[in-house]
Design a protein around this motif. Structure first.
Motif, PDB file in Angstrom:
ATOM      1  N   MET A  68     -18.100  91.114  -8.322  1.00 31.07           N
ATOM      2  CA  MET A  68     -18.238  89.586  -7.957  1.00 31.07           C
ATOM      3  C   MET A  68     -18.014  89.758  -6.345  1.00 31.07           C
ATOM      4  SD  MET A  68     -16.157  86.748  -9.891  1.00 31.07           S
ATOM      5  CE  MET A  68     -14.518  86.717  -8.846  1.00 31.07           C
ATOM      6  N   HIS A 101     -24.825  93.044  -7.264  1.00 31.64           N
ATOM      7  CA  HIS A 101     -23.813  92.067  -6.992  1.00 31.64           C
ATOM      8  C   HIS A 101     -24.202  90.551  -6.903  1.00 31.64           C
ATOM      9  CE1 HIS A 101     -25.605  92.988  -3.136  1.00 31.64           C
ATOM     10  NE2 HIS A 101     -24.878  91.927  -2.799  1.00 31.64           N
ATOM     11  N   ILE A 102     -23.231  89.424  -6.709  1.00 34.29           N
ATOM     12  CA  ILE A 102     -23.565  88.128  -6.635  1.00 34.29           C
ATOM     13  C   ILE A 102     -24.514  87.686  -5.686  1.00 34.29           C
ATOM     14  CG2 ILE A 102     -22.854  85.724  -6.347  1.00 34.29           C
ATOM     15  CD1 ILE A 102     -20.633  86.586  -8.259  1.00 34.29           C
ATOM     16  N   ASP A 105     -27.049  84.319  -3.690  1.00 32.53           N
ATOM     17  CA  ASP A 105     -27.716  83.703  -4.740  1.00 32.53           C
ATOM     18  C   ASP A 105     -28.243  82.173  -4.249  1.00 32.53           C
ATOM     19  OD1 ASP A 105     -27.857  82.117  -7.298  1.00 32.53           O
ATOM     20  OD2 ASP A 105     -27.847  84.272  -8.276  1.00 32.53           O
TER      21      ASP A 105
END
Length: 119
Positions: A68, A101-102, A105
């Motif tokens: 995260m 990983h995030i 986005d």
């Protein structure tokens, strides 16, 4: 059994773990899996290795680690892969995969726009 380990940075403020625990519950509902746990890279006894151990103890044979993190910093590019390499050596019978990983986005832009509109 497939499982998910949400890996957050961690904080010296322990109350912040409630946010990640809330996300764990939401991911459980979204995926239909009860085998979702949280772990932290720093500032918590619930570290990456103990998170994997908990899932293995629950019967996991496949674990997807989802960092995260937003940036391609040292934690994402070096620390997490390095720790996972050591952990994989301890659990050679467990398939441990590291997701992206995030990062950047598009859905984050929606959240930021929503938050800005609310003030």
């Amino acid at each position: 059994m497939n499982s998910i380990l949400i890996l957050a940075h961690g904080s010296q403020i322990k109350e912040t773990e409630a946010i990640v625990n809330s996300l764990v519950e939401k991911v459980k509902k979204r995926t239909g899996s009860e085998f979702v746990q949280a772990a932290y890279l720093q500032f918590s006894e619930q570290d990456l290795e103990s998170g994997i151990r908990r899932l293995v103890d629950e019967g996991a044979d496949s674990i997807k680690v989802v960092p995260m993190f937003i940036f391609d910093g040292v934690h994402v590019t070096q620390d997490i892969p390095g720790e996972l390499e050591e952990i994989r050596a301890k659990y050679p019978h467990i398939k441990i995969k590291l997701s992206r990983h995030i990062g950047d986005d598009d859905r984050l832009a929606d959240i930021i726009a929503d938050r800005a509109a609310s003030v």
